[in-house]
Scaffold this active site. Structure first.
Site, mmCIF file in Angstrom:
data_model
loop_
_atom_site.group_PDB
_atom_site.id
_atom_site.type_symbol
_atom_site.label_atom_id
_atom_site.label_comp_id
_atom_site.label_asym_id
_atom_site.label_seq_id
_atom_site.Cartn_x
_atom_site.Cartn_y
_atom_site.Cartn_z
ATOM 1 N N SER A 56 0.764 -1.093 0.095
ATOM 2 C CA SER A 56 0.225 0.235 -0.208
ATOM 3 C C SER A 56 1.193 1.248 -0.172
ATOM 4 C CB SER A 56 -0.707 -0.071 1.672
ATOM 5 O OG SER A 56 -1.971 0.899 1.235
ATOM 6 N N ASP A 198 -5.661 -3.394 -1.944
ATOM 7 C CA ASP A 198 -4.460 -3.184 -1.929
ATOM 8 C C ASP A 198 -4.102 -4.248 -0.903
ATOM 9 O OD1 ASP A 198 -3.376 -2.432 1.503
ATOM 10 O OD2 ASP A 198 -4.511 -0.656 0.827
#
Length: 330
Positions: A56, A198
């Site tokens: 991320s 993610d």
């Protein structure tokens, strides 16, 4: 060459160096702490790593670190991620992305905000950068390497940051899947048009992955407090948003998966194999920033905490080299 790197260079000829990995945890705007650590290292041209794994916001930080763009990540987090265009909860009611990653990464194409992918590719050289992403279909972690081509690299960063509920179905990456994926035996059917979310959902702290790829010294930059052993900050935020909006159970399923993966990695770090050294870098006080909605002052403070932690780490590494030199001389 600075004194720390000179000492390292002279020591390399005396002892066999283990494969060294750097892992950057996610955490949304809390990634500004990681940006501070890496900025401190860029000040000293410190980069002894063989393997980089980013999740991320961590993948964005590692990219700017490899691009040698000191202050770049701090500028984007304090600027773009606080812009009203980036985060609007009301957009979800209209079926749109609550977090507009498309707008965010389009902004990184502008001259004054451009990521220097060319320098990043050059400085990476023969080393390996892995950007984590979670397949929305099989929910497995994939570790994907950028080719150096700007659009592909940017899309990998976007996918690694695409939280469910906040960025709908995710980012389509199927054309770029290759043997660098962790699931190398899994054949992806392009007709399925797999989307990726993610990386923190399936690989929040990919320490075991670094170990499995041969790293025997693993440095992990954390975006939580040192005594933190439970739910990560962005999960708390996302769960509250999803619950308030009465959102679908699938989002909560992702959060449960994240929690288990997180606990598994914490257990690995607490009980590592005997042949690996794991070093975690934390702020020396509670971070002020949040996943989203942080004030500019909080972000500024956390970046300073990161710079401080980065410099302290360099001092500790320098002290270890000096101690080794003394023992070797004896």
């Amino acid at each position: 060459m600075n004194s720390l790197n000179s000492a390292i260079a002279s020591s390399v000829t005396k002892i066999a160096q283990p494969k060294v990995a750097l892992i950057a945890e996610g955490g949304g705007q809390r990634g500004i702490f990681t940006a501070g650590v890496l900025d401190a290292w860029l000040e000293q041209n410190y980069d002894p790593f063989d393997l980089f794994i980013g999740t991320s916001a961590g993948s964005q930080n590692l990219t700017s670190y490899l691009a040698r763009q000191k202050g770049y990540a701090k500028r984007l987090i304090r600027g773009l991620s606080r812009n009203k265009r980036f985060f609007q909860l009301g957009r979800g009611l209209m079926g749109k992305h609550i977090v507009d990653l498309d707008w965010y990464f389009d902004k990184t194409k502008e001259v004054n905000r451009a990521i220097d992918f060319k320098t990043a590719k050059t400085s990476l050289g023969e080393r390996e950068l892995l950007i984590t992403a979670t397949n929305a279909r099989d929910r497995k972690a994939y570790y994907l390497s950028p080719t150096g081509e700007e659009h592909q690299w940017r899309e990998l960063l976007k996918a690694s940051s695409a939280l469910p509920f906040l960025y709908k179905q995710g980012v389509k990456l199927t054309p770029w899947l290759n043997a660098q994926a962790a699931n190398e035996t899994t054949q992806i059917n392009k007709a399925q048009e797999d989307f990726f979310l993610d990386g923190g959902l399936a690989a929040p702290l990919p320490v075991r992955e670094a170990y499995n790829r041969g790293a025997r010294k693993i440095v992990v930059i954390r975006t939580v407090d040192a005594d933190f052993q439970a739910q990560s900050a962005w999960v708390q935020k996302l769960r509250s948003l999803a619950t308030a909006a009465g959102y679908c159970p699938k989002t909560l399923d992702y959060l449960i998966q994240h929690e288990q993966a997180y606990l598994d990695e914490l257990n690995f770090m607490a009980n590592p194999p005997s042949d690996v050294e794991i070093i975690q870098i934390f702020a020396d006080e509670t971070l002020h920033s949040k996943l989203l909605g942080s004030t500019n002052d909080d972000l500024r403070k956390d970046h300073k905490l990161g710079v401080k932690a980065g410099r302290e780490y360099l001092k500790s590494q320098n002290a270890r080299i000096v101690d080794y030199a003394h023992s070797y001389a004896m």
